[in-house]
Design a protein around this motif. Structure first.
Motif, PDB file in Angstrom:
ATOM      1  N   GLN A 121     -82.648 -75.388 -41.815  1.00 31.28           N
ATOM      2  CA  GLN A 121     -81.998 -74.726 -42.938  1.00 31.28           C
ATOM      3  C   GLN A 121     -82.311 -73.239 -42.894  1.00 31.28           C
ATOM      4  O   GLN A 121     -83.457 -72.852 -42.655  1.00 31.28           O
ATOM      5  CB  GLN A 121     -82.483 -75.332 -44.254  1.00 31.28           C
ATOM      6  CG  GLN A 121     -82.267 -76.834 -44.340  1.00 31.28           C
ATOM      7  CD  GLN A 121     -83.067 -77.455 -45.454  1.00 31.28           C
ATOM      8  OE1 GLN A 121     -83.470 -76.780 -46.395  1.00 31.28           O
ATOM      9  NE2 GLN A 121     -83.322 -78.756 -45.364  1.00 31.28           N
ATOM     10  N   PRO A 127     -80.049 -78.575 -47.483  1.00 34.91           N
ATOM     11  CA  PRO A 127     -80.061 -77.216 -48.027  1.00 34.91           C
ATOM     12  C   PRO A 127     -79.264 -77.089 -49.309  1.00 34.91           C
ATOM     13  O   PRO A 127     -79.405 -76.119 -50.046  1.00 34.91           O
ATOM     14  CB  PRO A 127     -79.421 -76.388 -46.905  1.00 34.91           C
ATOM     15  CG  PRO A 127     -78.534 -77.350 -46.196  1.00 34.91           C
ATOM     16  CD  PRO A 127     -79.237 -78.678 -46.266  1.00 34.91           C
ATOM     17  N   ILE A 160     -84.180 -72.014 -50.568  1.00 36.76           N
ATOM     18  CA  ILE A 160     -84.236 -73.409 -50.143  1.00 36.76           C
ATOM     19  C   ILE A 160     -85.437 -74.098 -50.788  1.00 36.76           C
ATOM     20  O   ILE A 160     -86.575 -73.649 -50.625  1.00 36.76           O
ATOM     21  CB  ILE A 160     -84.342 -73.507 -48.608  1.00 36.76           C
ATOM     22  CG1 ILE A 160     -83.109 -72.892 -47.945  1.00 36.76           C
ATOM     23  CG2 ILE A 160     -84.526 -74.951 -48.172  1.00 36.76           C
ATOM     24  CD1 ILE A 160     -81.826 -73.627 -48.220  1.00 36.76           C
ATOM     25  N   THR A 210     -81.705 -67.550 -49.489  1.00 33.25           N
ATOM     26  CA  THR A 210     -80.985 -68.791 -49.765  1.00 33.25           C
ATOM     27  C   THR A 210     -81.680 -69.663 -50.806  1.00 33.25           C
ATOM     28  O   THR A 210     -81.074 -70.586 -51.337  1.00 33.25           O
ATOM     29  CB  THR A 210     -80.821 -69.592 -48.451  1.00 33.25           C
ATOM     30  OG1 THR A 210     -80.467 -68.696 -47.398  1.00 33.25           O
ATOM     31  CG2 THR A 210     -79.723 -70.616 -48.579  1.00 33.25           C
ATOM     32  N   ARG A 220     -80.767 -67.811 -55.630  1.00 32.26           N
ATOM     33  CA  ARG A 220     -79.928 -68.049 -54.459  1.00 32.26           C
ATOM     34  C   ARG A 220     -78.806 -67.025 -54.383  1.00 32.26           C
ATOM     35  O   ARG A 220     -78.077 -66.809 -55.354  1.00 32.26           O
ATOM     36  CB  ARG A 220     -79.342 -69.452 -54.473  1.00 32.26           C
ATOM     37  CG  ARG A 220     -78.231 -69.673 -53.441  1.00 32.26           C
ATOM     38  CD  ARG A 220     -77.894 -71.121 -53.247  1.00 32.26           C
ATOM     39  NE  ARG A 220     -78.955 -71.814 -52.524  1.00 32.26           N
ATOM     40  CZ  ARG A 220     -78.931 -73.121 -52.261  1.00 32.26           C
ATOM     41  NH1 ARG A 220     -77.928 -73.864 -52.680  1.00 32.26           N
ATOM     42  NH2 ARG A 220     -79.929 -73.681 -51.595  1.00 32.26           N
TER      43      ARG A 220
END
Length: 372
Positions: free
Chosen positions: A365, A50, A276, A274, A287
């Motif tokens: 993740q 991640p 990813i 996030t 992010r």
């Protein structure tokens, strides 16, 4: 006929249109808007991590390396100067390389100044490299093959280090502290002077968001109702009727969405993304570097326990609910995207009291965190 790639070198700061410290999301957006100038772009990463470093290869000349945690532009590498389109390189008011020129050791020394002896010409924030297969030489006519730009800090920057705080980050989220059942505290760059903004569920209004974050780039006027079948039965006493009109305020540049109640015009849900690599939502959002803060042991505890997105879904699960596994269900985000093929399109939604984690498979993740 190809026009030359014309770039200026700014040691410790950037090269051409690229500024060190820029976010991965902003650089990809920049490249998407310049497809005629940069038609071939590859994104390289480790799908099992991640917090993988990410390389954007802009063919044929540029490699852009982004840091693991904050996804910030850390290092710029310029190479293959003679490939089409040719490269023109400037330093301050001097042209170091043109379509019909060769960049030599003596050209760099004249323009930039003297430096210590070694296999490369190293200066603070920039270095010039020769052919890696060539015999080490001090020949003044030795040809420069690669230019690398990185930040100043008195020593070489490690590829795994985070980028030092710099002006291009100003206004971005530096840290997001999620408080279950309460909301999220957003900390901004510059970290020494910016005041944090507490987005409180059920209290923060659309106007508050606009004042602190500016108008959202997009407002989505329809909630995805497919999850409502799993909700508890609502009563007439509920403050926010599901039948009222709701909308999402999408702040792509911050990696945050806010679901706004149609009845109270306050924040009802908060989604922290996030970004990813390889996941269905990659690059839709910048992010958001979030963490979940736990309950302090006592009133004098200044450092309550917390867990960050980098620590993986299982550790976050134990932090939120240590004794049993949460209920979960699969979600295929490509169902609504015809023609989109991903190695792992399935994510799972893990449900907790006040929290939903969207977890990518494989790798465990956390793709996003939802507070409600």
């Amino acid at each position: 006929m190809f026009s030359a790639l014309d770039v200026d070198i700014r040691p410790g700061s950037g090269l051409g249109i690229f500024e060190l410290g820029s976010s991965l999301w902003s650089i990809i957006e920049l490249l998407r808007g310049m497809q005629n100038e940069f038609p071939q772009v590859d994104v390289k990463f480790d799908i099992d991590s991640p917090t993988t470093p990410i390389i954007i290869h802009v063919r044929p000349h540029l490699d852009l390396l982004f840091s693991e945690y904050q996804q910030r532009l850390h290092t710029i590498v310029l190479k293959r100067f003679r490939d089409v389109p040719p490269v023109m390189i400037r330093f301050k008011d001097k042209v170091l390389l043109g379509p019909d020129q060769i960049l030599r050791r003596v050209d760099v020394s004249r323009a930039v100044g003297p430096t210590y002896e070694g296999e490369e010409l190293r200066y603070s924030g920039v270095w010039f490299s020769f052919d890696e297969h060539a015999v080490q030489s001090q020949d003044q006519n030795q040809e420069i093959k690669t230019i690398t730009v990185t930040q100043h800090n008195g020593q070489d920057r490690d590829a795994l280090e985070e980028v030092l705080e710099c002006p291009v980050m100003c206004g971005d989220i530096a840290r997001a502290v999620a408080k279950v059942h309460k909301g999220v505290i957003l900390h901004f760059y510059p970290t020494t002077t910016s005041e944090p903004f507490f987005v409180e569920i059920g209290a923060t209004t659309v106007q508050d968001l606009s004042i602190e974050l500016g108008p959202p780039p997009k407002i989505y006027y329809r909630e995805d109702d497919r999850m409502r079948i799993h909700s508890r039965q609502r009563t007439n006493d509920d403050e926010d009727d599901d039948s009222s009109c709701k909308n999402f305020c999408n702040y792509f540049q911050h990696g945050v969405d806010f679901l706004i109640s149609g009845a109270t015009h306050t924040v009802r849900k908060i989604i922290l993304h996030t970004n990813i690599p390889g996941s269905p939502l990659f690059h839709r959002y910048q992010r958001c570097p979030w963490e979940i803060e736990g309950v302090p042991e006592d009133d004098e505890d200044d450092s309550p326990p917390s867990v960050k997105f980098t620590e993986g879904a299982e550790k976050i699960r134990r932090f939120l609910q240590p004794r049993e596994n949460p209920p979960h269900m699969p979600l295929n985000r490509t169902d609504d995207e015809e023609g989109l093929n991903l190695p792992s399109p399935i994510t799972r939604l893990w449900g907790f009291d006040g929290v939903i984690l969207e977890v990518a498979e494989p790798g465990q993740q956390v793709v996003s965190l939802t507070l409600f």
